[in-house]
Design an enzyme around this catalytic site. Structure first.
Site, PDB file in Angstrom:
ATOM      1  N   LEU A 204      39.198 -14.054 -23.932  1.00  0.00           N
ATOM      2  CA  LEU A 204      39.243 -12.599 -23.913  1.00  0.00           C
ATOM      3  C   LEU A 204      39.001 -12.053 -22.511  1.00  0.00           C
ATOM      4  CD1 LEU A 204      39.617 -10.094 -25.682  1.00  0.00           C
ATOM      5  CD2 LEU A 204      37.122  -9.985 -25.901  1.00  0.00           C
ATOM      6  N   TYR A 207      37.760  -6.183 -20.110  1.00  0.00           N
ATOM      7  CA  TYR A 207      37.842  -5.173 -19.070  1.00  0.00           C
ATOM      8  C   TYR A 207      37.294  -3.830 -19.542  1.00  0.00           C
ATOM      9  CZ  TYR A 207      40.813  -8.175 -16.188  1.00  0.00           C
ATOM     10  OH  TYR A 207      41.292  -9.188 -15.405  1.00  0.00           O
ATOM     11  N   ILE A 241      35.227 -16.168 -21.831  1.00  0.00           N
ATOM     12  CA  ILE A 241      35.265 -14.765 -21.423  1.00  0.00           C
ATOM     13  C   ILE A 241      35.779 -14.679 -19.993  1.00  0.00           C
ATOM     14  CG2 ILE A 241      33.865 -12.744 -20.853  1.00  0.00           C
ATOM     15  CD1 ILE A 241      34.115 -13.123 -23.840  1.00  0.00           C
ATOM     16  N   LYS A 242      36.744 -13.778 -19.784  1.00  0.00           N
ATOM     17  CA  LYS A 242      37.242 -13.507 -18.441  1.00  0.00           C
ATOM     18  C   LYS A 242      36.786 -12.117 -18.035  1.00  0.00           C
ATOM     19  CE  LYS A 242      40.636 -12.425 -15.283  1.00  0.00           C
ATOM     20  NZ  LYS A 242      41.181 -11.129 -14.843  1.00  0.00           N
ATOM     21  N   GLN A 243      36.144 -12.033 -16.876  1.00  0.00           N
ATOM     22  CA  GLN A 243      35.580 -10.766 -16.430  1.00  0.00           C
ATOM     23  C   GLN A 243      35.717 -10.643 -14.912  1.00  0.00           C
ATOM     24  OE1 GLN A 243      34.929  -7.571 -16.512  1.00  0.00           O
ATOM     25  NE2 GLN A 243      33.657  -7.847 -18.374  1.00  0.00           N
TER      26      GLN A 243
END
Length: 360
Positions: A204, A207, A241-243
């Site tokens: 995910l 953003y 998790i992509k942040q």
């Protein structure tokens, strides 16, 4: 597999005046509180979860490919900017990437763990490459052809389509804080549940998107707000998790001050006990919100600019020392000549392979 560069010196020189601080800083939150990356990460973390054997197999595929294989770290090429920004804006600097095959070729040549891109890109070359590098199918996007431009992630593909073309994972974005976020949460949660049923990994992009976050600073990059977005992401069972890398803090307070209205819930101890202005502390707070690292945190490399190599190495050092799981780097790599893109990926990967870059 390409050998690592003899990199303590090159990493230090890339960090410049920040080198000593970034490489020796001790984080406020102890690393002992975290579940850290390692060769046994899937066994140690996910075998006690509700993930099926098929999901465990897919996770292990991601963690066992490329130059970072069996380290617990990930290096991923993401290319969905053709929709998110426009194909022209994304590929005009290097038109070879209008051809989807070159996107996959770059990921393979760079020793990435996986390539994350659109249904169309992966579907156009899946029979040639699905068994040669793990595919991550990005299933929702924000398109900017509608006038006036709107910011809303909508589904472009189904989980079943991703599974049929051989993807081992699906990726999606939620614009937390936007007026459409409730619908996006429901859509993505349902898609992630279906992906797990089919044995696929879920990733995910967490953003933030709200004009109220743009004040004297861009609080879309606030550690407290991005940390909460991460926590919402793991709540719908994102495995990774992509942040974006955090730059500021006290986002909750900034919104209240600017709008004169009560916003969300926070606690002063976040800022006094768990974080500071230091980028490693801010990123560690993001990791802490990923169930203390049970879901791996990958940070983004950001837009392409004049100092891409130094910026990418800096981001990798911060992510690794904070307890993160790796880096996802798109425009810095595909908006430059092919061989330079490969070298930039190798420079990032060398940070994670270097024993001299330790957990803070």
């Amino acid at each position: 597999m390409t050998a690592t560069l003899s990199a303590p010196q090159s990493i230090e020189s890339s960090l410049g005046q920040e080198a000593e601080d970034l490489l020796t800083y001790k984080a406020k939150v102890s690393k002992e509180m975290l579940h850290l990356p390692g060769p046994d990460f899937v066994d140690r973390i996910f075998t006690i979860s509700d993930r099926s054997p098929q999901v465990l197999r897919s996770l292990q595929q991601l963690y066992s490919f490329g130059r970072l294989a069996n380290t617990g770290y990930l290096s991923i090429l993401p290319v969905d900017q053709g929709i998110e920004h426009s194909a022209g804006a994304s590929f005009a600097p290097n038109p070879m990437y209008f051809d989807p095959e070159n996107i996959v070729r770059l990921a393979i040549a760079s020793g990435c763990n996986a390539v994350a891109t659109t249904l169309g890109v992966l579907g156009s070359v899946s029979r040639k490459y699905a068994h040669k590098i793990p595919f991550i199918a990005k299933i929702n996007h924000n398109e900017l052809l509608t006038f006036p431009n709107q910011f809303d992630q909508v589904m472009f593909a189904s989980v079943e389509q991703a599974w049929n073309l051989g993807a081992v994972a699906v990726g999606a974005t939620i614009y937390f804080g936007s007026e459409n976020s409730t619908r996006q949460i429901q859509e993505v949660s349902k898609a992630f549940a279906r992906a797990h049923e089919l044995g696929m990994v879920t990733i995910l992009w967490c953003y933030l998107r709200n004009n109220a976050f743009k004040q004297d600073k861009d609080y879309h990059l606030a550690g407290d707000l991005t940390g909460q977005a991460n926590h919402l992401g793991v709540t719908i069972e994102a495995d990774i998790i992509k942040q974006k890398l955090p730059e500021y803090d006290r986002g909750y307070e900034a919104v209240e001050k600017a709008t004169g209205k009560s916003y969300g819930k926070t606690n002063e101890r976040i800022y006094t006990d768990l974080t500071s202005d230091h980028p490693i502390d801010l990123t560690r707070y993001q990791v802490l919100n990923c169930y203390s690292g049970r879901a791996g945190l990958i940070n983004s490399g950001g837009a392409s600019g004049k100092n891409d190599f130094a910026e990418a190495i800096r981001t990798a050092v911060i992510n690794k020392r904070a307890g993160g799981t790796g880096l996802i780097s798109g425009r810095k790599t595909f908006q430059r000549p092919f061989e330079e893109g490969v070298k930039l990926f190798h420079a990032i990967q060398d940070v994670y392979l270097s024993p001299d870059v330790t957990i803070a």
